[in-house]
Enzyme design. Structure first.
Site, PDB file in Angstrom:
ATOM      1  N   GLU A 137       0.822  -1.219   0.000  1.00  0.00           N
ATOM      2  CA  GLU A 137       0.000   0.000   0.000  1.00  0.00           C
ATOM      3  C   GLU A 137       0.852   1.264   0.000  1.00  0.00           C
ATOM      4  OE1 GLU A 137      -2.203  -2.804   2.976  1.00  0.00           O
ATOM      5  OE2 GLU A 137      -0.175  -2.566   2.195  1.00  0.00           O
ATOM      6  N   CYS A 144      -2.716  -3.152   7.494  1.00  0.00           N
ATOM      7  CA  CYS A 144      -2.252  -3.054   8.880  1.00  0.00           C
ATOM      8  C   CYS A 144      -2.492  -1.619   9.377  1.00  0.00           C
ATOM      9  CB  CYS A 144      -0.755  -3.394   8.952  1.00  0.00           C
ATOM     10  SG  CYS A 144       0.306  -2.134   8.180  1.00  0.00           S
ATOM     11  N   CYS A 164      -0.537   1.084   7.240  1.00  0.00           N
ATOM     12  CA  CYS A 164      -1.115   1.316   5.919  1.00  0.00           C
ATOM     13  C   CYS A 164      -2.498   1.946   6.022  1.00  0.00           C
ATOM     14  CB  CYS A 164      -1.154   0.018   5.130  1.00  0.00           C
ATOM     15  SG  CYS A 164       0.520  -0.587   4.763  1.00  0.00           S
TER      16      CYS A 164
END
Length: 158
Positions: free
Chosen positions: A53, A81, A84
């Protein structure tokens, strides 16, 4: 259209798999055109920030000449996560399409939902489960391969 772009994110994930990186792929679409691609390169680059990302957001920002990615949609094979998810909110991406959710570390609804916190000045529309089976199977296959590889390594003597 979501399936078409998620298939491209899966192609990116396969590139990570080939490098023995966790197979996560991402594409960013603007005006029905892919403007950025990324795949996980943490081990290859030796950099915590080298998530699919983040790589794609950096490329999209360069292409559009702006840190705001307001007219874009991100397609990602695994739920982002916390790092990101924060970058997605900060970059003002309005829509994120997710292949597989991540019950251990996902921050788009599994562990936390940073993408839709009302306290932030930007919330993201989340579309989960696009090509979920394919995305999940790739991750499962990858971790199975790693476990098998580890089993085949000879025991090291102290």
């Amino acid at each position: 259209m979501d399936i078409k772009y998620m298939k491209e994110a899966l192609r990116q994930a396969k590139k990570a798999y080939a490098l023995e990186e966790v197979p996560i792929g991402c594409v960013i679409v603007h005006e029905n055109k892919i403007i950025a691609r990324g795949y996980n390169k943490r081990n290859t680059k030796g950099n915590t920030l080298a998530h699919a990302e983040i790589i794609a957001i950096n490329k999209a920002s360069r292409i559009l000449g702006d840190w705001r990615l307001e007219g874009c949609t991100m397609y990602i094979t695994l739920e982002p996560c916390q790092m990101c998810a924060g970058a997605i909110v900060q970059s003002r991406i309005p829509r994120v399409v997710i292949g597989s959710m991540n019950p251990k570390a996902g921050c788009a609804g599994s562990v936390l939902n940073l993408l839709q916190m009302p306290q932030f000045n930007h919330q993201v529309e989340i579309i989960p489960g696009v090509l979920e089976k394919e995305c999940s199977e790739m991750l499962q296959s990858f971790f199975r391969m790693l476990r098998n590889k580890k089993r085949k390594q000879p025991l090291q003597q102290p």
